[in-house]
Design a protein around this motif. Structure first.
Motif, PDB file in Angstrom:
ATOM      1  N   LYS A   1     -26.493  29.857  -8.883  1.00 55.07           N
ATOM      2  CA  LYS A   1     -26.729  29.832 -10.312  1.00 55.07           C
ATOM      3  C   LYS A   1     -25.505  29.252 -11.019  1.00 55.07           C
ATOM      4  N   VAL A   2     -25.733  28.308 -11.934  1.00 54.02           N
ATOM      5  CA  VAL A   2     -24.637  27.687 -12.676  1.00 54.02           C
ATOM      6  C   VAL A   2     -24.491  28.436 -14.002  1.00 54.02           C
ATOM      7  N   LEU A   3     -23.286  28.881 -14.289  1.00 56.03           N
ATOM      8  CA  LEU A   3     -23.011  29.589 -15.536  1.00 56.03           C
ATOM      9  C   LEU A   3     -22.667  28.569 -16.626  1.00 56.03           C
ATOM     10  N   ALA A   4     -23.300  28.738 -17.742  1.00 53.51           N
ATOM     11  CA  ALA A   4     -23.021  27.843 -18.861  1.00 53.51           C
ATOM     12  C   ALA A   4     -21.721  28.275 -19.526  1.00 53.51           C
ATOM     13  N   LYS A   5     -20.931  27.295 -19.896  1.00 55.34           N
ATOM     14  CA  LYS A   5     -19.658  27.589 -20.562  1.00 55.34           C
ATOM     15  C   LYS A   5     -19.756  27.082 -21.991  1.00 55.34           C
ATOM     16  N   GLY A   6     -19.193  27.835 -22.931  1.00 54.99           N
ATOM     17  CA  GLY A   6     -19.225  27.443 -24.333  1.00 54.99           C
ATOM     18  C   GLY A   6     -19.747  28.575 -25.191  1.00 54.99           C
ATOM     19  N   PHE A   7     -19.965  28.271 -26.462  1.00 56.20           N
ATOM     20  CA  PHE A   7     -20.425  29.268 -27.419  1.00 56.20           C
ATOM     21  C   PHE A   7     -21.888  29.040 -27.749  1.00 56.20           C
ATOM     22  N   THR A   8     -22.537  30.118 -28.031  1.00 57.05           N
ATOM     23  CA  THR A   8     -23.939  29.981 -28.445  1.00 57.05           C
ATOM     24  C   THR A   8     -23.974  29.623 -29.922  1.00 57.05           C
ATOM     25  N   LEU A   9     -25.099  29.178 -30.374  1.00 53.48           N
ATOM     26  CA  LEU A   9     -25.274  28.807 -31.769  1.00 53.48           C
ATOM     27  C   LEU A   9     -25.040  30.007 -32.685  1.00 53.48           C
ATOM     28  N   ILE A  10     -25.485  31.175 -32.278  1.00 51.64           N
ATOM     29  CA  ILE A  10     -25.310  32.386 -33.082  1.00 51.64           C
ATOM     30  C   ILE A  10     -23.829  32.726 -33.220  1.00 51.64           C
ATOM     31  N   GLU A  11     -23.078  32.615 -32.145  1.00 51.35           N
ATOM     32  CA  GLU A  11     -21.640  32.893 -32.212  1.00 51.35           C
ATOM     33  C   GLU A  11     -20.943  31.931 -33.170  1.00 51.35           C
ATOM     34  N   LEU A  12     -21.314  30.670 -33.128  1.00 49.82           N
ATOM     35  CA  LEU A  12     -20.703  29.687 -34.029  1.00 49.82           C
ATOM     36  C   LEU A  12     -21.045  29.983 -35.488  1.00 49.82           C
TER      37      LEU A  12
END
Length: 189
Positions: free
Chosen positions: A2-13
């Motif tokens: 499984k590949v983990l996505a890195k970054g922020f979600t739209l809600i966090e932004l």
């Protein structure tokens, strides 16, 4: 695997942007009001210098061994300020002061100029129309007898808001006692 996505979600932004917006709304008035803070600090320092000048003049009068009304007290500044009967600065040409017991409007301007010896401010008499852009300080006097608690010079700083009826900083100087007060005041007329 499984590949983990890195970054922020739209809600966090969006949450971060909202928090920054709220901080900006709260902090912006503090930074916008710096001009008024600068005006306040400058005039309070000038009023403090005036108060120091009054104390130095009186000390000069005391150490000179003189008593009562004195014309051209030579041990202070250029020696052209006259004292009140109690030894505090009264003005330069105080021949109409009943031997240092009466206060007139022009004396207030002379005291300001004699104690501070600067041309940083444009002083204008309260007797005309002082609420004109370019005028910094409106001076005049209240009462006439310096022994009365209502006998004082006043200096209203209007450079930051030269509008009739606005609240400004005021220095009140009592030449009978040497007392000075800095208050907020509305200059009328």
């Amino acid at each position: 695997m499984k590949v983990l996505a890195k970054g922020f979600t739209l809600i966090e932004l969006v949450v971060v942007i909202i928090v920054l917006g709220i901080l900006a709304v709260i902090a912006a008035p503090k930074f916008i009001n710096l001009s008024q803070d600068a005006h306040d600090a400058t005039i309070k320092n000038t009023f403090a210098s005036f108060t120091s000048g009054v104390k130095l003049f009186h000390s000069c009068w005391l150490t000179s061994g003189k008593t009562g009304y004195q014309v051209d007290l030579a041990c202070y500044g250029d020696g052209t300020l006259d004292s009140s009967v109690t030894g505090y600065p009264l003005g330069k040409d105080t021949s109409q002061s009943d031997n240092g017991t009466k206060l007139l409007g022009e004396y207030c301007k002379e005291v300001w100029q004699g104690l501070l010896d600067n041309d940083d401010y444009t002083l204008v008499s309260h007797s005309g129309d002082p609420f004109v852009k370019g005028n910094d300080i409106v001076y005049w006097y209240q009462g006439g007898d310096i022994s009365s608690p209502s006998g004082y010079c006043y200096y209203n700083y209007i450079a930051d808001n030269p509008v009739r009826g606005s609240e400004n900083w005021r220095l009140q100087y009592y030449p009978g006692s040497g007392k000075t007060e800095v208050v907020r005041s509305v200059l009328g007329q």
